[in-house]
Design a protein around this motif. Sequence first.
Motif, mmCIF file in Angstrom:
data_model
loop_
_atom_site.group_PDB
_atom_site.id
_atom_site.type_symbol
_atom_site.label_atom_id
_atom_site.label_comp_id
_atom_site.label_asym_id
_atom_site.label_seq_id
_atom_site.Cartn_x
_atom_site.Cartn_y
_atom_site.Cartn_z
ATOM 1 N N VAL A 1 -2.305 13.552 -13.502
ATOM 2 C CA VAL A 1 -3.606 13.128 -14.044
ATOM 3 C C VAL A 1 -4.693 14.135 -13.679
ATOM 4 N N VAL A 2 -4.678 14.601 -12.426
ATOM 5 C CA VAL A 2 -5.706 15.537 -11.961
ATOM 6 C C VAL A 2 -5.517 16.912 -12.587
ATOM 7 N N VAL A 3 -4.291 17.420 -12.561
ATOM 8 C CA VAL A 3 -4.038 18.773 -13.063
ATOM 9 C C VAL A 3 -4.259 18.843 -14.575
ATOM 10 N N LYS A 4 -3.839 17.829 -15.294
ATOM 11 C CA LYS A 4 -3.983 17.822 -16.753
ATOM 12 C C LYS A 4 -5.353 17.313 -17.197
ATOM 13 N N LEU B 1 0.964 -0.547 -10.619
ATOM 14 C CA LEU B 1 1.243 -0.507 -9.179
ATOM 15 C C LEU B 1 -0.044 -0.603 -8.364
ATOM 16 N N LEU B 2 -1.069 0.122 -8.798
ATOM 17 C CA LEU B 2 -2.290 0.236 -8.002
ATOM 18 C C LEU B 2 -3.190 -0.980 -8.114
ATOM 19 N N ILE B 3 -3.128 -1.716 -9.240
ATOM 20 C CA ILE B 3 -4.013 -2.880 -9.342
ATOM 21 C C ILE B 3 -3.623 -3.952 -8.340
ATOM 22 N N GLN B 4 -2.384 -3.914 -7.863
ATOM 23 C CA GLN B 4 -1.981 -4.824 -6.800
ATOM 24 C C GLN B 4 -2.770 -4.561 -5.520
ATOM 25 N N VAL B 5 -3.198 -3.312 -5.348
ATOM 26 C CA VAL B 5 -3.793 -2.898 -4.083
ATOM 27 C C VAL B 5 -5.318 -2.865 -4.146
ATOM 28 N N VAL B 6 -5.881 -2.186 -5.153
ATOM 29 C CA VAL B 6 -7.334 -1.992 -5.197
ATOM 30 C C VAL B 6 -8.002 -2.615 -6.416
ATOM 31 N N GLY B 7 -7.233 -3.159 -7.349
ATOM 32 C CA GLY B 7 -7.832 -3.775 -8.525
ATOM 33 C C GLY B 7 -8.167 -2.767 -9.610
ATOM 34 N N GLY C 1 0.812 -1.207 0.000
ATOM 35 C CA GLY C 1 0.000 0.000 0.000
ATOM 36 C C GLY C 1 0.850 1.263 0.000
ATOM 37 N N LEU C 2 1.928 1.259 0.788
ATOM 38 C CA LEU C 2 2.806 2.426 0.854
ATOM 39 C C LEU C 2 3.553 2.646 -0.469
ATOM 40 N N LEU C 3 3.998 1.552 -1.079
ATOM 41 C CA LEU C 3 4.687 1.666 -2.369
ATOM 42 C C LEU C 3 3.744 2.151 -3.460
ATOM 43 N N ALA C 4 2.512 1.653 -3.437
ATOM 44 C CA ALA C 4 1.531 2.104 -4.424
ATOM 45 C C ALA C 4 1.201 3.578 -4.226
ATOM 46 N N SER C 5 1.244 4.052 -2.989
ATOM 47 C CA SER C 5 0.910 5.447 -2.697
ATOM 48 C C SER C 5 1.915 6.418 -3.292
ATOM 49 N N ILE C 6 3.154 5.975 -3.473
ATOM 50 C CA ILE C 6 4.174 6.862 -4.052
ATOM 51 C C ILE C 6 3.821 7.182 -5.503
ATOM 52 N N GLY C 7 3.570 6.143 -6.292
ATOM 53 C CA GLY C 7 3.166 6.374 -7.674
ATOM 54 C C GLY C 7 1.839 7.088 -7.767
ATOM 55 N N CYS C 8 0.934 6.714 -6.870
ATOM 56 C CA CYS C 8 -0.387 7.343 -6.829
ATOM 57 C C CYS C 8 -0.271 8.847 -6.604
ATOM 58 N N LEU D 1 -6.057 6.755 -7.845
ATOM 59 C CA LEU D 1 -5.118 7.556 -8.630
ATOM 60 C C LEU D 1 -5.450 9.043 -8.569
ATOM 61 N N THR D 2 -6.732 9.374 -8.452
ATOM 62 C CA THR D 2 -7.133 10.776 -8.558
ATOM 63 C C THR D 2 -7.546 11.425 -7.237
ATOM 64 N N LEU D 3 -8.176 10.680 -6.336
ATOM 65 C CA LEU D 3 -8.739 11.306 -5.137
ATOM 66 C C LEU D 3 -7.689 11.950 -4.221
ATOM 67 N N PRO D 4 -6.577 11.287 -3.879
ATOM 68 C CA PRO D 4 -5.590 11.965 -3.021
ATOM 69 C C PRO D 4 -5.050 13.247 -3.650
ATOM 70 N N ALA D 5 -4.776 13.225 -4.957
ATOM 71 C CA ALA D 5 -4.281 14.424 -5.623
ATOM 72 C C ALA D 5 -5.346 15.514 -5.670
ATOM 73 N N ALA D 6 -6.606 15.112 -5.883
ATOM 74 C CA ALA D 6 -7.695 16.094 -5.915
ATOM 75 C C ALA D 6 -7.870 16.761 -4.554
ATOM 76 N N ILE D 7 -7.740 15.998 -3.482
ATOM 77 C CA ILE D 7 -7.832 16.573 -2.130
ATOM 78 C C ILE D 7 -6.675 17.547 -1.906
ATOM 79 N N ALA D 8 -5.475 17.135 -2.293
ATOM 80 C CA ALA D 8 -4.312 18.020 -2.142
ATOM 81 C C ALA D 8 -4.501 19.311 -2.921
ATOM 82 N N GLY D 9 -5.140 19.217 -4.094
ATOM 83 C CA GLY D 9 -5.377 20.400 -4.915
ATOM 84 C C GLY D 9 -6.311 21.410 -4.291
ATOM 85 N N HIS D 10 -7.078 21.000 -3.276
ATOM 86 C CA HIS D 10 -7.951 21.943 -2.573
ATOM 87 C C HIS D 10 -7.152 22.943 -1.738
ATOM 88 N N TYR D 11 -5.921 22.592 -1.389
ATOM 89 C CA TYR D 11 -5.195 23.394 -0.410
ATOM 90 C C TYR D 11 -3.871 23.958 -0.911
#
Length: 282
Positions: A35-38, A191-197, A21-28, A205-215
């Motif tokens: 992905v979010v910004v573009k 990387l992420l399909i190992q974790v969430v399919g 999960g931690l390794l997938a979070s780096i790429g995520c 892939l998008t939600l953590p970056a979208a939350i970060a983009g709020h601030y």
Amino acid sequence: MIEFISALLEHSFLQTALLAGLLASIGCGVIGTFVVVKRIAFMAGGIAHSVLGGMGAALYCGIDPLLGALLAAIIAALLIGAVRLQWKAQEDTLIGALWAIGMAIGILFIAKTPGYATDLMSFLFGNILLVPPHELWLMASLDIGLLLIVALYYRQFLAITFDEEFARLRGVPVAFFYLLLLCLVAVTVVLLIQVVGLILVIALLTLPAAIAGHYVRGLASMMLIATLLGSVFTTLGLGLSYQADLPAGPIMILCAGCVYIISAIMRHLFVRYRAHRYAIGK
């Protein structure tokens, strides 16, 4: 969560799941920010669902499905990138067609593979508890590759993310770096399909970056915060799923989704409050 922490100290499969999960979070966090910004989430979805064809073919041939997924993801990224660059007017339809074709090919290979493809089903729906320890080395290698490429070409990626025309005028080979960015998205999907399919990969892939983009507005700051948030969501989801005896992938996405909704509402209220104060001040 105390029970989960105790189990984590005792069981190696939980430690492997946590590291995955931690390794997938780096790429995520890093690639998800692009992905979010573009605003290429639909393209990322097309790449993700095309991967099923490669996994099905690999399993049918007796090869590691993850290697088949990586090859299929890169081919799909290049095809989707070429579609966008050459036939932009028909972009959505053609990406949707590649999405469907990849899924169809994967299902056909599943049907022809003897026995029940349990491993493939775990890739489709996600099961972080089944990640084998040797896959962690592959995930770590992919993360290192992602970070090195982004670090080497950060300014070029920054230019094509915010203004392709300006980047072209400055002599940046836009087509090359755009295709390279999509290939990095493809690696992150694997990387992420190992974790969430595959079904839930776009959300993580998008939600953590979208939350970060709020601030924050800086790309590097968004990457850092998105990576930390991804780590929190995967760890929290793993712990809650262990306590409730539920699948980990959906719990992770629910955690991320709930935080995103709360963050979006709070940001909306804050913007309205500032607008109101500004109107009163005038």
